[in-house]
Design a protein around this motif. Structure first.
Motif, short mmCIF file in Angstrom:
data_model
loop_
_atom_site.label_atom_id
_atom_site.label_comp_id
_atom_site.label_asym_id
_atom_site.label_seq_id
_atom_site.Cartn_x
_atom_site.Cartn_y
_atom_site.Cartn_z
N ILE A 139 0.79 -1.10 0.07
CA ILE A 139 -0.03 -0.01 -0.13
C ILE A 139 0.73 1.06 0.01
CG2 ILE A 139 -1.70 1.26 1.33
CD1 ILE A 139 -2.65 -1.33 2.16
N VAL A 140 1.63 1.25 0.88
CA VAL A 140 2.86 2.18 0.86
C VAL A 140 3.65 2.60 -0.37
CG1 VAL A 140 4.83 3.31 2.12
CG2 VAL A 140 3.10 2.31 3.34
N LYS A 141 4.04 1.50 -0.88
CA LYS A 141 4.70 1.58 -2.17
C LYS A 141 3.73 2.35 -3.29
CE LYS A 141 7.94 -1.90 -2.26
NZ LYS A 141 8.69 -3.29 -2.86
N SER A 142 2.60 1.70 -3.55
CA SER A 142 1.74 2.23 -4.39
C SER A 142 1.38 3.83 -4.24
CB SER A 142 0.41 1.50 -4.68
OG SER A 142 -0.34 1.64 -3.25
N ARG A 143 1.19 4.16 -2.85
CA ARG A 143 0.95 5.36 -2.64
C ARG A 143 2.06 6.38 -2.86
NH1 ARG A 143 -3.88 5.19 0.72
NH2 ARG A 143 -5.18 3.64 -0.56
N LEU A 144 3.22 6.07 -2.85
CA LEU A 144 4.63 6.77 -2.95
C LEU A 144 4.77 6.94 -4.40
CD1 LEU A 144 7.19 5.33 -0.29
CD2 LEU A 144 5.95 7.77 -0.27
N LYS A 145 4.25 6.01 -5.19
CA LYS A 145 4.51 6.05 -6.69
C LYS A 145 3.67 7.23 -7.23
CE LYS A 145 5.52 1.43 -7.78
NZ LYS A 145 5.22 0.29 -8.42
N ILE A 146 2.41 7.40 -6.56
CA ILE A 146 1.56 8.50 -6.83
C ILE A 146 1.68 9.77 -6.28
CG2 ILE A 146 -1.03 9.34 -6.65
CD1 ILE A 146 -1.72 6.18 -6.46
N LEU A 147 2.51 9.88 -5.46
CA LEU A 147 2.80 11.06 -4.81
C LEU A 147 3.30 12.23 -5.57
CD1 LEU A 147 2.26 12.43 -1.98
CD2 LEU A 147 4.44 11.80 -1.20
#
Length: 82
Positions: free
Chosen positions: A63-71
């Motif tokens: 979840i954190v990885k996917s959110r960091l990609k969007i940031l």
């Protein structure tokens, strides 16, 4: 039940939910597999019941990885608007 276990083992070997969903869709849409084949019926049931999202819940790390990609995209768009 054997077909269920075979498909489940294949799904467990895949790395993410999108790949699993694509696999299920490919089996359902394969013209060489007849409509009454247990593999196709099982995959269709998995898709309709949203099995992949319920059984293979993403970990906190994913979840954190996917959110960091969007940031970065988010901030890039914010800077463009100003």
């Amino acid at each position: 039940m054997k077909t269920f276990n075979i498909i489940l083992s294949v799904l467990k070997q895949m790395k993410d939910n999108q790949e699993r969903k694509d696999f299920l869709k490919s089996v359902v849409s394969d013209k060489n597999i007849s409509r009454d084949d247990l593999r196709r019926i099982t995959c269709q049931t998995f898709i309709e019941s949203n099995f992949v999202d319920n059984y293979f819940k993403p970990s906190f790390k994913e979840i954190v990885k996917s959110r960091l990609k969007i940031l970065p995209k988010f901030f890039k768009n914010k800077l463009k608007k100003k």
